[in-house]
Design a protein around this motif. Structure first.
Motif, PDB file in Angstrom:
ATOM      1  N   THR A 149       0.814  -1.236  -0.012  1.00 18.14           N
ATOM      2  CA  THR A 149      -0.058  -0.110  -0.133  1.00 18.14           C
ATOM      3  C   THR A 149       0.923   1.206   0.000  1.00 18.14           C
ATOM      4  O   THR A 149       0.616   2.376  -0.630  1.00 18.14           O
ATOM      5  N   LEU A 150       2.043   1.360   0.981  1.00 14.24           N
ATOM      6  CA  LEU A 150       2.581   2.403   0.993  1.00 14.24           C
ATOM      7  C   LEU A 150       3.498   2.645  -0.448  1.00 14.24           C
ATOM      8  O   LEU A 150       3.805   3.765  -0.746  1.00 14.24           O
ATOM      9  N   TYR A 151       3.845   1.335  -1.034  1.00 11.24           N
ATOM     10  CA  TYR A 151       4.502   1.592  -2.331  1.00 11.24           C
ATOM     11  C   TYR A 151       3.789   2.140  -3.285  1.00 11.24           C
ATOM     12  O   TYR A 151       4.058   3.108  -4.295  1.00 11.24           O
ATOM     13  N   LEU A 164       1.101   4.252  -3.074  1.00  9.91           N
ATOM     14  CA  LEU A 164       0.819   5.489  -2.754  1.00  9.91           C
ATOM     15  C   LEU A 164       1.944   6.357  -3.044  1.00  9.91           C
ATOM     16  O   LEU A 164       1.973   7.544  -3.900  1.00  9.91           O
ATOM     17  N   THR A 165       3.517   6.111  -2.694  1.00 10.59           N
ATOM     18  CA  THR A 165       4.393   6.964  -3.016  1.00 10.59           C
ATOM     19  C   THR A 165       4.649   6.998  -4.460  1.00 10.59           C
ATOM     20  O   THR A 165       5.326   7.766  -5.027  1.00 10.59           O
ATOM     21  N   THR A 166       4.592   5.822  -5.149  1.00 11.90           N
ATOM     22  CA  THR A 166       4.968   5.692  -6.513  1.00 11.90           C
ATOM     23  C   THR A 166       3.944   6.478  -7.301  1.00 11.90           C
ATOM     24  O   THR A 166       4.524   7.183  -8.270  1.00 11.90           O
ATOM     25  N   GLY A 168       3.365  10.525  -6.003  1.00 13.65           N
ATOM     26  CA  GLY A 168       4.464  11.143  -6.119  1.00 13.65           C
ATOM     27  C   GLY A 168       5.166  11.045  -7.707  1.00 13.65           C
ATOM     28  O   GLY A 168       5.526  12.045  -8.048  1.00 13.65           O
TER      29      GLY A 168
END
Length: 293
Positions: free
Chosen positions: A118-120, A122-124, A127
């Motif tokens: 999930t974090l990956y 969102l950040t990729t 961002g």
């Protein structure tokens, strides 16, 4: 009577112990992660639909931002518990584990992989979109600046204007105000005072020089004596210092409140993540208990 000894090899099952069955299954983990993310997405879309039905600007019954945010946070926590519980349960059942510890490990790994994925995403994704947009704007601005810089001399040449005349005219636009305050226009006087204010705020020798320059401009523009102009500048300086101090105090207060809010939010997020891990572990161990029955 002599005993006959057979020198042959021992049976394979007696010579080597059997292979220990695998206690961890990445295939089951993958299945659990897919189910957890799918359930989270479905429930998230459902929550968005429920939230939109509560918005009614015509009747004026739209909930406040605070209440809406609390409700959204509670719904997100519930959906996280359900999604990770389902993912841990599915991973444990697919893996076919018989030990509660093995099931717990499967559930926690499902939780960890889901969190990292999930974090990956969102950040990729976010961002990348934002960074790409800024890079595009920067490239367009750079290209536009280069094009204008190259086209200006050519345009002047076509119009029959000498390039040096264009540069002289541009310098006139950027020229400073006259040194004599009496020859300044009101706009030039305002710009000159604004340019001296940073040095005045800094104090020291530069500040005294800037204050003297501002006093001269005020006296010349208002047609008053220099002591009267000095008194006006002193009052304005005191007001400026007071306003600056109030602004600094307000900024410190806002920063302190923001830091406290950020700390509280961090603790809430950590608690929610731990609850999600507990949900995934509980779902996995529940599947193991049902299998043992």
């Amino acid at each position: 009577m002599a005993t006959k000894i057979n020198p042959g090899l021992a049976p394979v099952d007696g010579a080597y112990p059997g292979k220990t069955p695998t206690r961890f299954s990445w295939g089951a983990i993958f299945a659990g992660v897919v189910i957890a993310i799918a359930v989270q997405l479905v429930l998230g879309i459902l929550g968005a639909g429920i939230g939109l039905t509560m918005v009614d600007p015509v009747e004026g019954t739209t909930p406040g931002a605070a209440g809406f945010g609390i409700g959204a946070g509670i719904f997100w926590l519930i959906t996280t518990i359900l999604a990770l519980g389902a993912g841990g349960y599915a991973a444990s059942r697919v893996a076919g584990v018989h030990e509660r510890f093995d099931a717990l490990v499967h559930g926690l790994v499902v939780w960890g992989v889901t969190l990292i994925l999930t974090l990956y995403l969102l950040t990729t994704a976010v961002g990348g979109i934002i960074g790409g947009a800024f890079r595009t704007v920067g490239a367009v601005a750079s290209a536009a600046g280069t094009t204008v810089g190259a086209a200006a001399p050519k345009a002047a040449s076509i119009a029959g204007i000498d390039e040096s005349d264009v540069r002289s005219e541009a310098a006139a636009y950027l020229s400073d105000a006259p040194n004599d305050p009496a020859l300044m226009t009101p706009e030039q006087a305002q710009k000159e005072i604004a340019r001296e204010l940073p040095a005045l705020a800094g104090g020291g020798a530069d500040g005294q020089q800037a204050e003297s320059r501002i006093v001269d401009i005020v006296a010349a523009q208002r047609k008053i004596s220099r002591p009267e102009a000095q008194a006006q500048v002193t009052r304005a300086k005191q007001q400026f210092v007071q306003t600056k101090n109030e602004t600094v105090a307000t900024a410190k207060s806002v920063t302190d409140k923001a830091a406290g809010a950020a700390a509280g939010t961090s603790f809430i997020i950590v608690l929610a993540l731990l609850i999600g891990a507990a949900a995934a572990g509980f779902g996995a161990t529940a599947a193991t208990r049902r299998r043992l029955r």
